[in-house]
Write an enzyme that holds these catalytic residues in place. Structure first.
Site, PDB file in Angstrom:
ATOM      1  N   ARG A  13       0.827  -1.212   0.000  1.00  0.00           N
ATOM      2  CA  ARG A  13       0.000   0.000   0.000  1.00  0.00           C
ATOM      3  C   ARG A  13       0.866   1.270   0.000  1.00  0.00           C
ATOM      4  NH1 ARG A  13      -0.554   4.761   2.484  1.00  0.00           N
ATOM      5  NH2 ARG A  13      -0.136   3.764   4.480  1.00  0.00           N
ATOM      6  N   HIS A 205       5.255   5.174  12.409  1.00  0.00           N
ATOM      7  CA  HIS A 205       5.186   5.010  10.943  1.00  0.00           C
ATOM      8  C   HIS A 205       6.156   6.032  10.351  1.00  0.00           C
ATOM      9  CE1 HIS A 205       2.771   4.421   7.081  1.00  0.00           C
ATOM     10  NE2 HIS A 205       3.371   5.569   6.838  1.00  0.00           N
ATOM     11  N   CYS A 238       4.455   9.263  -0.300  1.00  0.00           N
ATOM     12  CA  CYS A 238       3.046   9.643  -0.336  1.00  0.00           C
ATOM     13  C   CYS A 238       2.852  10.595  -1.504  1.00  0.00           C
ATOM     14  CB  CYS A 238       2.620  10.310   0.968  1.00  0.00           C
ATOM     15  SG  CYS A 238       0.924  10.928   0.889  1.00  0.00           S
TER      16      CYS A 238
HETATM   17  P1  HMG Z   1     -12.805  14.580  -3.399  1.00  0.00           P
HETATM   18  O1  HMG Z   1     -12.418  14.809  -4.826  1.00  0.00           O
HETATM   19  O2  HMG Z   1     -12.966  15.748  -2.495  1.00  0.00           O
HETATM   20  O3  HMG Z   1     -14.087  13.653  -3.204  1.00  0.00           O
HETATM   21  O4  HMG Z   1     -11.722  13.579  -2.792  1.00  0.00           O
HETATM   22  P2  HMG Z   1     -15.412  13.436  -3.950  1.00  0.00           P
HETATM   23  O5  HMG Z   1     -16.308  12.823  -2.933  1.00  0.00           O
HETATM   24  O6  HMG Z   1     -15.835  14.680  -4.654  1.00  0.00           O
HETATM   25  O7  HMG Z   1     -15.061  12.324  -5.031  1.00  0.00           O
HETATM   26  C1  HMG Z   1     -14.328  12.552  -6.207  1.00  0.00           C
HETATM   27  C2  HMG Z   1     -14.459  11.343  -7.099  1.00  0.00           C
HETATM   28  O8  HMG Z   1     -13.828  10.213  -6.483  1.00  0.00           O
HETATM   29  C3  HMG Z   1     -15.895  10.909  -7.333  1.00  0.00           C
HETATM   30  O9  HMG Z   1     -15.932  10.285  -8.607  1.00  0.00           O
HETATM   31  C4  HMG Z   1     -16.119   9.859  -6.271  1.00  0.00           C
HETATM   32  O10 HMG Z   1     -17.124   8.932  -6.605  1.00  0.00           O
HETATM   33  C5  HMG Z   1     -14.783   9.181  -6.229  1.00  0.00           C
HETATM   34  P3  HMG Z   1     -16.692  11.022  -9.832  1.00  0.00           P
HETATM   35  O11 HMG Z   1     -18.099  11.218  -9.359  1.00  0.00           O
HETATM   36  O12 HMG Z   1     -15.962  12.309 -10.026  1.00  0.00           O
HETATM   37  O13 HMG Z   1     -16.522  10.049 -10.952  1.00  0.00           O
HETATM   38  N1  HMG Z   1     -14.493   8.595  -4.919  1.00  0.00           N
HETATM   39  C6  HMG Z   1     -14.052   7.343  -4.733  1.00  0.00           C
HETATM   40  N2  HMG Z   1     -13.777   6.348  -5.583  1.00  0.00           N
HETATM   41  C7  HMG Z   1     -13.346   5.178  -5.058  1.00  0.00           C
HETATM   42  N3  HMG Z   1     -13.166   4.989  -3.732  1.00  0.00           N
HETATM   43  C8  HMG Z   1     -13.425   5.968  -2.853  1.00  0.00           C
HETATM   44  C9  HMG Z   1     -13.886   7.207  -3.355  1.00  0.00           C
HETATM   45  N4  HMG Z   1     -14.220   8.365  -2.752  1.00  0.00           N
HETATM   46  C10 HMG Z   1     -14.606   9.202  -3.726  1.00  0.00           C
HETATM   47  N5  HMG Z   1     -13.223   5.762  -1.551  1.00  0.00           N
HETATM   48  C11 HMG Z   1     -11.095  11.797  -1.325  1.00  0.00           C
HETATM   49  C12 HMG Z   1     -11.790  13.138  -1.452  1.00  0.00           C
HETATM   50  C13 HMG Z   1     -10.951  11.495   0.151  1.00  0.00           C
HETATM   51  C14 HMG Z   1     -11.929  10.719  -1.998  1.00  0.00           C
HETATM   52  C15 HMG Z   1      -9.725  11.915  -2.023  1.00  0.00           C
HETATM   53  O14 HMG Z   1      -9.061  13.030  -1.518  1.00  0.00           O
HETATM   54  C16 HMG Z   1      -8.854  10.702  -1.811  1.00  0.00           C
HETATM   55  O15 HMG Z   1      -9.141   9.630  -2.326  1.00  0.00           O
HETATM   56  N6  HMG Z   1      -7.760  10.865  -1.057  1.00  0.00           N
HETATM   57  C17 HMG Z   1      -6.852   9.776  -0.725  1.00  0.00           C
HETATM   58  C18 HMG Z   1      -5.441  10.210  -0.945  1.00  0.00           C
HETATM   59  C19 HMG Z   1      -4.511   9.073  -0.617  1.00  0.00           C
HETATM   60  O16 HMG Z   1      -4.825   7.914  -0.820  1.00  0.00           O
HETATM   61  N7  HMG Z   1      -3.317   9.416  -0.095  1.00  0.00           N
HETATM   62  C20 HMG Z   1      -2.322   8.439   0.255  1.00  0.00           C
HETATM   63  C21 HMG Z   1      -2.677   7.633   1.450  1.00  0.00           C
HETATM   64  S1  HMG Z   1      -2.388   8.502   2.980  1.00  0.00           S
HETATM   65  C22 HMG Z   1      -0.717   8.268   3.287  1.00  0.00           C
HETATM   66  O17 HMG Z   1       0.006   7.767   2.462  1.00  0.00           O
HETATM   67  C23 HMG Z   1      -0.168   8.631   4.663  1.00  0.00           C
HETATM   68  C24 HMG Z   1       0.067   7.411   5.548  1.00  0.00           C
HETATM   69  O18 HMG Z   1       0.972   6.513   4.931  1.00  0.00           O
HETATM   70  C25 HMG Z   1       0.634   7.836   6.898  1.00  0.00           C
HETATM   71  C26 HMG Z   1       1.825   8.783   6.757  1.00  0.00           C
HETATM   72  O19 HMG Z   1       2.821   8.418   6.099  1.00  0.00           O
HETATM   73  O20 HMG Z   1       1.716   9.866   7.301  1.00  0.00           O
HETATM   74  C27 HMG Z   1      -1.247   6.632   5.831  1.00  0.00           C
HETATM   75 MG    MG Z   2       3.097   6.701   4.963  1.00  0.00          MG
END
Ligand code: HMG
Ligand code: MG
Length: 283
Positions: A13, A205, A238
């Site tokens: 992931r 982490h 990220c």
């Molecule tokens: P948004 O654009 O504000 O949300 O994103 P939305 O509700 O307007 O949705 C936009 C589009 O995405 C729509 O599709 C939704 O249906 C779809 P459209 O109607 O335009 O065709 N959508 C989804 N599709 C599949 N699965 C879903 C989903 N949700 C909406 N769950 C949102 C808001 C939260 C969705 C977006 O910002 C997002 O997906 N963010 C995730 C970013 C991410 O994955 N970052 C990396 C992971 S975090 C990390 O790495 C840190 C960590 O490792 C710890 C650390 O290191 O600190 C954990």
């Molecule tokens: Mg991370």
């Protein structure tokens, strides 16, 4: 009996989410299946996030339903909202994770909303998971340094960690997302977080951008933390944190912990094979 320290494997992931080259689902499945033989209790397999935001994780359901599950291993997935949670549940995630930020800048960049809005969105996820009997883990990102807002006040981390605990998270993983933490800043952050959440419910982490992740792990061990997230082969970063390098490499953490007399229960030969496979995937 040596003290047990658990490594929670993040490679599939946190590692692969950041690769530019689209990696076939079959290759991801092969990596998870190999990692399943290494002795991990928990492996984070994928994330059910918007494919527009993170195209690399668009195959989440295919990967999670395609792996061969080993008894005793819990397969986890990130779920930022109810839509993601429903996908993860349908693909039989053993646990899910909600992920918040300790800074407003990173919250906006990563989740397109404020910290408070993100917690509001996580509440129904946590509620649904509780009703389904699925454990929920929580992340707090940018626990010492944020690429947008600079140094993170420890009190902000403690506040978000407490909010995730109140939502029912069984463990809070503290993310040095851009790998700029130092043993002193990690220690100061932990001192504050420990006022809210006991060490037995915390994980470290740490990304290894500045090469200090092992020192930060040592600082956390001294505070009683016994779970660390790591990615085999040091994969990843990220996509919404400019300059973030991969999680600290699992094999490096396992060797470091063994040298310090801790037991991780991991098979170093399998880890080496998985690290080689992960490196080859980077292209
Ligand atoms: P948004 O654009 O504000 O949300 O994103 P939305 O509700 O307007 O949705 C936009 C589009 O995405 C729509 O599709 C939704 O249906 C779809 P459209 O109607 O335009 O065709 N959508 C989804 N599709 C599949 N699965 C879903 C989903 N949700 C909406 N769950 C949102 C808001 C939260 C969705 C977006 O910002 C997002 O997906 N963010 C995730 C970013 C991410 O994955 N970052 C990396 C992971 S975090 C990390 O790495 C840190 C960590 O490792 C710890 C650390 O290191 O600190 C954990
Ligand atoms: Mg991370």
């Amino acid at each position: 009996m040596p003290d047990f320290v658990e490594i929670f494997e993040m490679g599939p992931r946190d590692g692969l989410q950041n690769e530019k080259r689209l990696i076939p689902a079959a290759d991801k499945i092969a990596l998870v299946d190999l990692l399943s033989r290494a002795g991990f209790r928990r492996i984070e397999v994928t994330s059910f996030v918007s494919p527009k935001w993170v195209p690399q994780m668009a195959d989440a359901a295919e990967v999670l339903t395609g792996i061969t599950r080993q008894p005793g291993v819990r397969y986890a997935a990130l779920t930022p909202n109810l839509k993601g949670y429903e996908g993860a549940r349908a693909a039989r995630a053993d646990e899910v994770a909600i992920f918040a930020s300790a800074s407003e800048g990173f919250s906006k960049a990563n989740l397109n909303c404020s910290i408070a809005e993100s917690l509001d969105r996580f509440a129904p996820v946590a509620e649904a998971a509780k009703a389904d009997g699925i454990p929920v883990r929580g992340y707090v990102s940018v626990v010492t340094d944020c690429p947008f807002n600079g140094p993170t006040p420890p009190a902000n981390v403690a506040r978000v960690a407490a909010a995730l605990r109140d939502l029912g998270c069984y463990e809070i993983s503290l993310g040095d997302t851009i790998g700029q933490g130092r043993p002193e800043s990690i220690d100061a952050m932990l001192a504050k977080v420990l006022e809210e959440v006991p060490a037995s419910q915390l994980a470290g982490h740490y990304h290894d951008t500045a090469g200090r992740a092992l020192d930060n792990i040592d600082a956390s061990l001294a505070r009683g933390v016994r779970v660390f997230d790591a990615a085999v082969g040091g994969l990843g970063g990220c996509p919404y944190a400019p300059g973030a390098a991969g999680n600290v490499a699992t094999e490096k953490v396992a060797a470091h912990l063994a040298a310090r007399g801790f037991d991780t229960g991991l098979d170093m030969d399998v880890l080496r094979q998985a690290a080689a496979m992960a490196q080859a995937m980077r292209g």
